[in-house]
Design an enzyme around this catalytic site. Sequence first.
Site, PDB file in Angstrom:
ATOM      1  N   TYR A 237       0.896  -1.332   0.010  1.00 32.60           N
ATOM      2  CA  TYR A 237      -0.053   0.083   0.033  1.00 32.60           C
ATOM      3  C   TYR A 237       0.769   1.086  -0.030  1.00 32.60           C
ATOM      4  CZ  TYR A 237      -3.484   3.468   1.326  1.00 32.60           C
ATOM      5  OH  TYR A 237      -4.417   4.400   1.368  1.00 32.60           O
TER       6      TYR A 237
ATOM      7  N   ASP B 147       0.076  18.598 -21.658  1.00 30.99           N
ATOM      8  CA  ASP B 147      -0.564  17.304 -21.699  1.00 30.99           C
ATOM      9  C   ASP B 147       0.343  16.271 -22.406  1.00 30.99           C
ATOM     10  OD1 ASP B 147      -2.029  15.023 -22.053  1.00 30.99           O
ATOM     11  OD2 ASP B 147      -3.761  16.187 -22.392  1.00 30.99           O
TER      12      ASP B 147
ATOM     13  N   LYS C  35      -2.110   5.854 -22.893  1.00 36.35           N
ATOM     14  CA  LYS C  35      -1.459   6.265 -24.113  1.00 36.35           C
ATOM     15  C   LYS C  35      -0.060   6.070 -23.915  1.00 36.35           C
ATOM     16  CE  LYS C  35      -5.651   8.867 -25.408  1.00 36.35           C
ATOM     17  NZ  LYS C  35      -5.879   9.196 -26.742  1.00 36.35           N
TER      18      LYS C  35
ATOM     19  N   ARG D 289     -15.989  12.325 -33.339  1.00 37.70           N
ATOM     20  CA  ARG D 289     -15.296  13.606 -33.014  1.00 37.70           C
ATOM     21  C   ARG D 289     -15.780  14.749 -33.501  1.00 37.70           C
ATOM     22  NH1 ARG D 289     -12.411  12.138 -28.180  1.00 37.70           N
ATOM     23  NH2 ARG D 289     -14.907  12.298 -27.650  1.00 37.70           N
TER      24      ARG D 289
ATOM     25  N   PHE E 297      -9.245  19.238 -25.017  1.00 42.22           N
ATOM     26  CA  PHE E 297      -9.520  18.042 -25.094  1.00 42.22           C
ATOM     27  C   PHE E 297     -10.886  17.820 -24.047  1.00 42.22           C
ATOM     28  CE2 PHE E 297      -9.755  13.466 -23.794  1.00 42.22           C
ATOM     29  CZ  PHE E 297     -10.001  12.899 -24.757  1.00 42.22           C
ATOM     30  N   THR E 298     -11.616  16.925 -24.466  1.00 42.71           N
ATOM     31  CA  THR E 298     -13.112  16.831 -23.822  1.00 42.71           C
ATOM     32  C   THR E 298     -12.809  16.894 -22.338  1.00 42.71           C
ATOM     33  OG1 THR E 298     -13.088  14.570 -24.100  1.00 42.71           O
ATOM     34  CG2 THR E 298     -14.028  15.586 -25.835  1.00 42.71           C
TER      35      THR E 298
ATOM     36  N   PHE F 188     -21.465  12.432 -25.029  1.00 42.37           N
ATOM     37  CA  PHE F 188     -20.810  11.351 -26.272  1.00 42.37           C
ATOM     38  C   PHE F 188     -20.565   9.938 -25.539  1.00 42.37           C
ATOM     39  CE2 PHE F 188     -16.507  11.206 -25.119  1.00 42.37           C
ATOM     40  CZ  PHE F 188     -16.361  12.269 -24.524  1.00 42.37           C
TER      41      PHE F 188
HETATM   42  N1  F0G Z   1      -5.521  14.078 -22.517  1.00 43.17           N
HETATM   43  C1  F0G Z   1      -5.435  13.659 -23.725  1.00 43.17           C
HETATM   44  C2  F0G Z   1      -4.755  14.643 -25.020  1.00 43.17           C
HETATM   45  C3  F0G Z   1      -6.214  12.280 -24.340  1.00 43.17           C
HETATM   46  O1  F0G Z   1      -5.984  12.011 -25.336  1.00 43.17           O
HETATM   47  C4  F0G Z   1      -7.034  11.791 -23.314  1.00 43.17           C
HETATM   48  C5  F0G Z   1      -7.776  10.848 -23.344  1.00 43.17           C
HETATM   49  C6  F0G Z   1      -6.964  12.482 -21.860  1.00 43.17           C
HETATM   50  C7  F0G Z   1      -6.048  13.706 -21.557  1.00 43.17           C
HETATM   51  C8  F0G Z   1      -7.562  11.725 -20.751  1.00 43.17           C
HETATM   52  O2  F0G Z   1      -6.925  10.556 -20.224  1.00 43.17           O
HETATM   53  O3  F0G Z   1      -8.536   8.972 -20.782  1.00 43.17           O
HETATM   54  O4  F0G Z   1      -6.561   8.469 -19.375  1.00 43.17           O
HETATM   55  O5  F0G Z   1      -8.449   9.845 -18.572  1.00 43.17           O
HETATM   56  N2  F0G Z   1      -8.033  10.358 -24.599  1.00 43.17           N
HETATM   57  C9  F0G Z   1      -8.837   9.140 -24.815  1.00 43.17           C
HETATM   58  C10 F0G Z   1      -9.229   9.151 -26.511  1.00 43.17           C
HETATM   59  C11 F0G Z   1     -10.208   9.081 -24.064  1.00 43.17           C
HETATM   60  O6  F0G Z   1      -9.863   8.143 -26.790  1.00 43.17           O
HETATM   61  O7  F0G Z   1      -8.607   9.987 -26.960  1.00 43.17           O
HETATM   62  P1  F0G Z   1      -7.568   9.392 -19.508  1.00 43.17           P
END
Ligand code: F0G
Length: 482
Positions: free
Chosen positions: A80, A223, A266, A389, A132-133, A455
């Site tokens: 832990y 990022d 990623k 997208r 980013f979303t 979405f």
């Molecule tokens: N920043 C970028 C540029 C991303 O592409 C993503 C995730 C995140 C932050 C958030 O990271 O999913 O680990 O919480 N992109 C995914 C996609 C969801 O399908 O493009 P996460």
Amino acid sequence: MAIIKFYNRAPVPMEMHKVKIVQKLTLLPAKQRLAKMKEAGFNTFLLHNGDIFMDMLTDSGVNAMSDNMQSAMLRADDAYAGSETFYRMRDKLEEIFGIPNLLPTHQGRACEHIIAKHFVKPGNCIIMNYHFTTSKAHVTTLGGHVEELIRDEGLIAQSTLPFKGNIDLDKVRACIAKEGADNIAYLRLEAGTNLIGGQPISYENMKAATDIAREYGIPTVLDASLLQDNLYFNKTREESLKDLSIREITRKIADLFDIIYFSGRKFGFGRGGGILVRDEALFHELEDYITMYEGFLTYGGMSVKEMEAMTIGFDETMDFDVISQSPQFINHAVKELDALGVPMITPGGGLGAHINAKEVLAHVPSEEYPAGALVAALYLCGGIRGMERGTLSEERNPDGSERIASVEMVRLAFPRRVFTLSQTEYVIDRVKWLYDHRHLVGGLRFVREPKTLRFFTGTLEPTSDWPEKLLEAYMADFGEDQ
Ligand code: F0G
């Protein structure tokens, strides 16, 4: 290694790895795919993976691991507190980025949550090359607003610009003058700019933008979730960097930022995330959020097995052969489809091949989600799952009206080291078929529309019986069994 040369034919992208473990795929008969799409409310996020032939939804958490990554999992240290795995991961990230302070998180959006929670006050402005979303949702939930200051050319679908993710430096200065530096919580630059088609940002542009921020005392945040693709383009498209190693380029980029965060789904080919914080005092302040929201400071919600694998994955990200794979396959798909007349986002970037749905379905109004319709149609026509997208991925304006996206795309992600060239050719073939039958595709409307990040879980229905008509034409060409 540059592209492998051939004796008797034009070069094709080569897999610089061999298959050691496989997962069987099934191609459901066409009519069953329609039934599954209806069950999923015409939302590709709601399909079951077993009903999908080519899963190109995302590159998140579905990249193939190497033998070395898998074997490292066996030595994960379950504790832990004080897990040796954490210290190995931290040391590796320090070796690569030059920052010793790591806050572990369960994934990328957790990093965004914590950074936003700490820095964003109601009324604050956050400057980004592009949103980013999830990074935007965290800011707006806290009462902040995002200024996307990408250069105008970045939003032109068909282009030859090598760095479409670059931020407009004049707009940055103008924004600081308008908002006042004190009201700007931070500058966030996104490598491999996701929502404009995985398009890279140049080192030179990152340097100039962070220089301006520093001049005004504005914190700088990178990022790095899609940094591996960006690094490939820095090396291959940026003249001043071409003789530097990937490690050297990474360090030059890292040195520009106060905070670097990443989605380990990623970056690192695993599942997790982390925030690197240059300033020691700030690092300790942010630690409180980790223990409150993520887990103890030496795992942050991640499995130690994943952390151990990612630590190897970070090293593999520094290997030019490894990070060349995806961009080369994407480039192949984009070039072939472009040559076949399909409107693509060009040049090919990282992450995936992006179809310009606005142009393909010019007869479908943005309010009927052309990219959402096209992505549903592609599942019907070949069992390929992509991701919308566009307008569907936007949140509504405060008055309830649609916020029309500036780009309307279908993303066909290329999870790293997963698909072969023949699978890529299959996708090219089905996309071309769908393009030639685009007049059969109509729009979508919401049945259930969630308020935030709609979405992901919203359900929709077609505005007519277009899916049935499309499928009839498909089966006339390919038969009922595929
Ligand atoms: N920043 C970028 C540029 C991303 O592409 C993503 C995730 C995140 C932050 C958030 O990271 O999913 O680990 O919480 N992109 C995914 C996609 C969801 O399908 O493009 P996460």
